[in-house]
Design an enzyme around this catalytic site. Structure first.
Site, PDB file in Angstrom:
ATOM      1  N   GLY A  93      -8.972   3.804   5.764  1.00  0.00           N
ATOM      2  CA  GLY A  93      -8.794   4.985   6.019  1.00  0.00           C
ATOM      3  C   GLY A  93      -9.639   5.944   7.145  1.00  0.00           C
ATOM      4  O   GLY A  93     -10.318   5.413   7.833  1.00  0.00           O
ATOM      5  N   PHE A  95      -4.136   4.914  -4.397  1.00  0.00           N
ATOM      6  CA  PHE A  95      -3.530   4.425  -3.573  1.00  0.00           C
ATOM      7  C   PHE A  95      -4.427   3.183  -2.779  1.00  0.00           C
ATOM      8  O   PHE A  95      -4.272   2.632  -1.535  1.00  0.00           O
ATOM      9  CB  PHE A  95      -3.370   5.385  -2.223  1.00  0.00           C
ATOM     10  CG  PHE A  95      -2.618   6.509  -2.564  1.00  0.00           C
ATOM     11  CD1 PHE A  95      -1.379   6.418  -2.136  1.00  0.00           C
ATOM     12  CD2 PHE A  95      -2.880   7.619  -3.376  1.00  0.00           C
ATOM     13  CE1 PHE A  95      -0.271   7.632  -2.487  1.00  0.00           C
ATOM     14  CE2 PHE A  95      -2.173   8.427  -3.735  1.00  0.00           C
ATOM     15  CZ  PHE A  95      -0.607   8.599  -3.268  1.00  0.00           C
ATOM     16  N   TYR A 118      -0.341 -10.491  -1.754  1.00  0.00           N
ATOM     17  CA  TYR A 118      -0.366  -9.099  -1.859  1.00  0.00           C
ATOM     18  C   TYR A 118       0.455  -8.566  -3.115  1.00  0.00           C
ATOM     19  O   TYR A 118       0.196  -7.945  -3.794  1.00  0.00           O
ATOM     20  CB  TYR A 118      -0.133  -8.388  -0.478  1.00  0.00           C
ATOM     21  CG  TYR A 118       0.439  -6.986  -0.696  1.00  0.00           C
ATOM     22  CD1 TYR A 118      -0.607  -6.054  -0.798  1.00  0.00           C
ATOM     23  CD2 TYR A 118       1.690  -6.598  -0.183  1.00  0.00           C
ATOM     24  CE1 TYR A 118      -0.212  -4.738  -0.927  1.00  0.00           C
ATOM     25  CE2 TYR A 118       2.018  -5.432  -0.246  1.00  0.00           C
ATOM     26  CZ  TYR A 118       1.142  -4.137  -0.555  1.00  0.00           C
ATOM     27  OH  TYR A 118       1.358  -2.925  -0.671  1.00  0.00           O
TER      28      TYR A 118
HETATM   29  N1  LIG Z   1       2.647   1.598   3.952  1.00  0.00           N
HETATM   30  C1  LIG Z   1       3.706   1.030   3.300  1.00  0.00           C
HETATM   31  O1  LIG Z   1       4.708   1.057   3.681  1.00  0.00           O
HETATM   32  C2  LIG Z   1       3.327   0.719   1.700  1.00  0.00           C
HETATM   33  C3  LIG Z   1       4.679   0.079   1.173  1.00  0.00           C
HETATM   34  C4  LIG Z   1       4.425  -0.516  -0.191  1.00  0.00           C
HETATM   35  C5  LIG Z   1       3.192   0.007  -0.839  1.00  0.00           C
HETATM   36  N2  LIG Z   1       2.154   0.436  -0.207  1.00  0.00           N
HETATM   37  C6  LIG Z   1       0.893   0.688  -1.046  1.00  0.00           C
HETATM   38  O2  LIG Z   1       0.442   2.051  -0.876  1.00  0.00           O
HETATM   39  C7  LIG Z   1      -1.006   2.176  -0.618  1.00  0.00           C
HETATM   40  C8  LIG Z   1      -1.315   3.179   0.454  1.00  0.00           C
HETATM   41  O3  LIG Z   1      -1.067   2.371   1.893  1.00  0.00           O
HETATM   42  P1  LIG Z   1      -1.200   3.002   3.204  1.00  0.00           P
HETATM   43  O4  LIG Z   1      -0.134   2.221   4.094  1.00  0.00           O
HETATM   44  O5  LIG Z   1      -1.486   4.324   3.042  1.00  0.00           O
HETATM   45  O6  LIG Z   1      -2.516   1.886   3.395  1.00  0.00           O
HETATM   46  P2  LIG Z   1      -3.818   2.524   4.059  1.00  0.00           P
HETATM   47  O7  LIG Z   1      -4.801   1.371   4.210  1.00  0.00           O
HETATM   48  O8  LIG Z   1      -3.698   3.498   5.023  1.00  0.00           O
HETATM   49  O9  LIG Z   1      -4.667   3.203   2.853  1.00  0.00           O
HETATM   50  C9  LIG Z   1      -5.314   2.812   1.981  1.00  0.00           C
HETATM   51  C10 LIG Z   1      -6.764   3.585   1.648  1.00  0.00           C
HETATM   52  O10 LIG Z   1      -7.420   2.761   0.629  1.00  0.00           O
HETATM   53  C11 LIG Z   1      -8.875   2.884   1.184  1.00  0.00           C
HETATM   54  N3  LIG Z   1      -9.389   1.938   0.133  1.00  0.00           N
HETATM   55  C12 LIG Z   1      -8.962   0.411   0.330  1.00  0.00           C
HETATM   56  N4  LIG Z   1      -9.688  -0.277  -0.678  1.00  0.00           N
HETATM   57  C13 LIG Z   1     -10.884   0.656  -0.844  1.00  0.00           C
HETATM   58  C14 LIG Z   1     -11.909   0.674  -2.192  1.00  0.00           C
HETATM   59  N5  LIG Z   1     -12.076  -0.632  -2.544  1.00  0.00           N
HETATM   60  N6  LIG Z   1     -12.551   1.579  -2.414  1.00  0.00           N
HETATM   61  C15 LIG Z   1     -12.086   2.944  -1.924  1.00  0.00           C
HETATM   62  N7  LIG Z   1     -11.211   3.024  -1.003  1.00  0.00           N
HETATM   63  C16 LIG Z   1     -10.215   2.003  -0.506  1.00  0.00           C
HETATM   64  C17 LIG Z   1      -8.809   2.625   2.606  1.00  0.00           C
HETATM   65  O11 LIG Z   1      -9.955   3.014   3.226  1.00  0.00           O
HETATM   66  C18 LIG Z   1      -7.669   3.683   2.781  1.00  0.00           C
HETATM   67  O12 LIG Z   1      -7.940   4.932   3.248  1.00  0.00           O
HETATM   68  C19 LIG Z   1      -1.374   0.903  -0.801  1.00  0.00           C
HETATM   69  O13 LIG Z   1      -1.761   0.714  -2.228  1.00  0.00           O
HETATM   70  C20 LIG Z   1      -0.361   0.127  -0.444  1.00  0.00           C
HETATM   71  O14 LIG Z   1      -0.352  -1.246  -0.985  1.00  0.00           O
HETATM   72  C21 LIG Z   1       2.257   0.831   1.235  1.00  0.00           C
END
Ligand SMILES: NC(=O)c1ccc[n+]([C@@H]2O[C@H](COP(=O)([O-])OP(=O)(O)OC[C@H]3O[C@@H](n4cnc5c(N)ncnc54)[C@H](O)[C@@H]3O)[C@@H](O)[C@H]2O)c1
Length: 323
Positions: free
Chosen positions: A34, A71, A139
């Site tokens: 992030g 998230f 995943y």
């Molecule tokens: N992008 C997509 O198309 C999509 C589709 C389906 C599901 N998702 C889900 O949506 C969520 C968000 O996805 P995104 O695309 O925004 O991803 P992203 O990687 O941009 O966001 C994830 C955030 O979580 C933080 N993070 C990860 N592990 C952490 C931890 N242990 N402690 C604290 N912070 C932590 C990261 O620093 C990041 O800011 C995820 O769970 C992902 O699996 C995303």
């Protein structure tokens, strides 16, 4: 006050911006993928990990948290196959720490970011929530495990939850101040736009002999701000006790092929892409399109932004990318 974990990420930061209009928000994020700059200035920001019990305890003791929106996860399918431990540790074990801290502090409302990957390779045209789940990579498994854990925690501890299974999140905030910034980038629309901006030599299309009208894979793209508004409705339903244990798909109900996405990017930007046809990738289903009928009927939500809007907002963001 609402705790948003992973609120500095792509989807979380868009939700925080919308949520902060009407709610007090605290974001916990370890910034592994992030960006601090993406977090709305109205939100309190804590840099830390959801697996850190001391940080969680500090947050739950210091702030009157009424719900948690989760998230924070790793989400690269290919990486999850190579390093499943990383995925089960972060997406499952650390999420358990978060859930335990919630229960210890009597916080019982939870919204979970799940994914179309829980369906694997479904044999249906339109995927609804009754379609069998059968993930084909760690995943997808990690997300489905949490879905199962939530059902068990509802029965045993009265934890209320809404699971949102997103299809392909895309687009950027209309202000162009926040948008998609993944490294490495694996999503189609940013990859095409990065190429059109000169940051990549070409765009590869993986497979052109699928059983689809133009031979390329079909996916369901949903604007990140439409995702954000679905989260707000889900949160309201949970806090009003209208819903206690639900799962909803979030898509826009229209499939677009890789070629159609490419053509729309060219139309929106007025630029021509250099395209390379490549072999199919393992595990890519021909078609993944959501039925979002359930959330439409129950929470009156539907996607408002079409593919052109998604791409033009993403284009504005990528042209001025701030982080
Ligand atoms: N992008 C997509 O198309 C999509 C589709 C389906 C599901 N998702 C889900 O949506 C969520 C968000 O996805 P995104 O695309 O925004 O991803 P992203 O990687 O941009 O966001 C994830 C955030 O979580 C933080 N993070 C990860 N592990 C952490 C931890 N242990 N402690 C604290 N912070 C932590 C990261 O620093 C990041 O800011 C995820 O769970 C992902 O699996 C995303």
């Amino acid at each position: 006050m609402i705790l948003v974990v992973g609120g500095a990420g792509y989807i979380g930061s868009h939700l925080v911006k919308e949520l902060a209009e009407n709610e007090e928000v605290i974001v916990l994020d370890n910034l592994s993928t992030g960006h601090r700059e993406a977090v709305d200035s109205r939100a309190i920001f804590v840099e830390g990990d959801i697996g850190n019990e001391e940080v969680l305890q500090m947050i739950f003791k210091s702030y009157p948290i009424s719900a948690v929106m989760h998230f924070a996860a790793y989400s690269l399918v290919g990486e999850s196959v190579i390093d499943p431990l990383k995925y089960y540790e972060n997406n499952v074990a650390s999420t358990l720490k978060l859930l335990k801290a919630m229960l210890n502090n009597h916080v019982k409302n939870f919204i979970f970011s799940s994914t179309a990957a829980v369906y694997g390779i479904p044999a249906v045209e339109m995927i609804d929530e009754k379609t069998a789940t059968s993930p084909i990579n760690p995943y997808g498994h990690s997300k489905l495990l949490i879905e199962q854990i939530l059902a068990d925690f509802k029965n045993a501890y009265g934890l209320n939850y809404i699971i949102l299974r997103y299809f392909n999140a895309a687009g950027a905030h209309e202000s162009a101040k926040i948008g998609e910034s993944h490294n490495p980038e694996t999503h189609l629309i940013p990859i095409i736009l990065q190429h059109l901006l000169g940051h990549r030599d070409k765009v590869s299309i993986f497979g052109s002999d699928y059983k689809t009208p133009d031979g390329t894979c079909i996916r369901d793209y949903i604007h990140v701000n439409d995702l954000a508004s679905a989260h707000i409705l889900a949160l309201k339903a949970l806090l009003a006790k209208e819903k206690e244990a639900e799962v909803y798909n979030l898509g826009n109900g229209h499939g677009f092929s890789v070629k159609e996405v490419l053509e729309t990017c060219e139309k929106v930007t007025g630029l021509k892409a250099k395209v390379e046809m490549a072999d199919r990738r393992a595990g890519d289903p021909a078609r993944l399109v959501a039925s979002s009928q359930k959330i439409f009927s129950e929470l009156v939500w539907e996607a408002e932004r079409n593919l052109e809007q998604i791409i033009s907002d993403a284009w504005e963001w990528h042209r001025n990318q701030l982080y």
